[in-house]
Scaffold this motif. Sequence first.
Motif, PDB file in Angstrom:
ATOM      1  N   VAL A 168       0.761  -1.265   0.015  1.00 46.03           N
ATOM      2  CA  VAL A 168       0.076  -0.167   0.097  1.00 46.03           C
ATOM      3  C   VAL A 168       1.012   1.148  -0.168  1.00 46.03           C
ATOM      4  O   VAL A 168       1.806   1.380   0.732  1.00 46.03           O
ATOM      5  CB  VAL A 168      -0.829  -0.038   1.157  1.00 46.03           C
ATOM      6  N   VAL A 234      -3.542   1.315   6.937  1.00 46.76           N
ATOM      7  CA  VAL A 234      -3.841   2.037   5.790  1.00 46.76           C
ATOM      8  C   VAL A 234      -3.894   3.575   5.817  1.00 46.76           C
ATOM      9  O   VAL A 234      -3.638   4.264   4.821  1.00 46.76           O
ATOM     10  CB  VAL A 234      -4.989   1.343   4.864  1.00 46.76           C
ATOM     11  N   VAL A 243       4.882   3.117   3.599  1.00 48.40           N
ATOM     12  CA  VAL A 243       4.134   2.189   2.928  1.00 48.40           C
ATOM     13  C   VAL A 243       3.741   1.073   3.888  1.00 48.40           C
ATOM     14  O   VAL A 243       4.527   0.804   4.929  1.00 48.40           O
ATOM     15  CB  VAL A 243       5.261   1.573   1.881  1.00 48.40           C
ATOM     16  N   GLY A 246      -0.267  -5.232   2.347  1.00 42.78           N
ATOM     17  CA  GLY A 246      -1.865  -5.346   2.237  1.00 42.78           C
ATOM     18  C   GLY A 246      -2.349  -6.377   1.347  1.00 42.78           C
ATOM     19  O   GLY A 246      -1.717  -6.723   0.385  1.00 42.78           O
ATOM     20  N   ALA A 251      -7.138  -4.903   0.523  1.00 42.80           N
ATOM     21  CA  ALA A 251      -6.835  -3.412   0.808  1.00 42.80           C
ATOM     22  C   ALA A 251      -7.256  -2.274  -0.037  1.00 42.80           C
ATOM     23  O   ALA A 251      -7.660  -1.266   0.421  1.00 42.80           O
ATOM     24  CB  ALA A 251      -5.154  -3.379   0.936  1.00 42.80           C
ATOM     25  N   GLU A 252      -7.509  -2.693  -1.179  1.00 40.33           N
ATOM     26  CA  GLU A 252      -7.892  -1.637  -2.126  1.00 40.33           C
ATOM     27  C   GLU A 252      -9.461  -1.138  -2.230  1.00 40.33           C
ATOM     28  O   GLU A 252      -9.801  -0.305  -2.508  1.00 40.33           O
ATOM     29  CB  GLU A 252      -7.678  -1.868  -3.658  1.00 40.33           C
ATOM     30  N   ILE A 259      -4.849   6.454  -1.153  1.00 36.34           N
ATOM     31  CA  ILE A 259      -3.724   5.240  -1.157  1.00 36.34           C
ATOM     32  C   ILE A 259      -4.153   4.585  -2.744  1.00 36.34           C
ATOM     33  O   ILE A 259      -4.892   4.652  -3.194  1.00 36.34           O
ATOM     34  CB  ILE A 259      -3.787   4.403  -0.178  1.00 36.34           C
ATOM     35  N   VAL A 261      -2.810   0.592  -4.199  1.00 41.52           N
ATOM     36  CA  VAL A 261      -2.226  -0.992  -3.764  1.00 41.52           C
ATOM     37  C   VAL A 261      -1.654  -1.545  -5.257  1.00 41.52           C
ATOM     38  O   VAL A 261      -2.044  -1.610  -6.025  1.00 41.52           O
ATOM     39  CB  VAL A 261      -3.377  -1.825  -3.159  1.00 41.52           C
TER      40      VAL A 261
END
Length: 310
Positions: A168, A234, A243, A246, A251-252, A259, A261
């Motif tokens: 991330v 995050v 950073v 993730g 995570a996205e 952010i 990913v």
Amino acid sequence: MDLRQLRYFLTVAEERRFSAAARRLHIAAPSLSQQIRALERDLRVTLFDRTPRGAELTPAGHVLAERARVILAEVDRAREDVRSARPSGQEQVTLRVCTMADRVLGGPLRAVGLAIPGVEVFVTSSPGDDAVEAVRQGRADAAVVWSRPQEHRDLDGVVLGSVLFGVVLPLGHPLADRAQILVASLGHEPLVMFPWSPFAGIWQRTVDHLLPRGARPGQVVVESDLINSPEAMVRAVAAGSGVAPGILGVAEHMDVSGIVVRPLDPPLFVDLEVVWRRPARPAVRRLVDFLVEAVDAPEVLVSAPRRLGG
């Protein structure tokens, strides 16, 4: 001394901060502090050394922690035995799931309660290696955990599969426009991580992969908010702290702006395991079999076990 105080005490012992323990228990920090003070007055000892860095167990606190885990394990086991005696015709099994594992096993975990005929499954979350301890101490029948360190391999277990992690990055990072991030290009980046304890296995695996030449002093930035992890990590990245690792596909999709990913080269795979005590009851074996089969579902972010460099 009552069971509630013992649970409060153990939570503070695990979190090492009254504020973090209070969030985990969903009570006000002053109320938690009062309960611990009352327990100390009852026992006529000091259980924690309170410092600006947190709360550390005193020798008396270590003794109580050891006994309290046994006491609460017996209480939990008694509750399970009583529930099992109900004329429901179903055998009950308790499953602990460590932090973030629920993100990749969401569908199977939502279905497991009704998916195994004759078995009633109670699923609860648990931070990191605490899930292993719950199994070892008899407070749970089985647990889904990330890669176990060597000291936790006294329990039976099977690898469900491997989960692919990426990195991330803050939106304005010089590497953010790349489709894939070379691990070698992260060598000087601050790395935002969850605490080493209680995540020893996955922590070491992740840091060794992302910083193969070792971390410089202060390079690893620990985000101690276990209650809101991994979102807290995050958000720290979005705020410019560094950073972070993730889970790709998870995570996205968090509700955090600022952010990006990206996958890693070489990729980072972390094993996900289910563990249990020996000998396993037939109901526990059926739960394990269900989980092994469930990871083949297309919506589950687990692939066949892999052993790639890091």
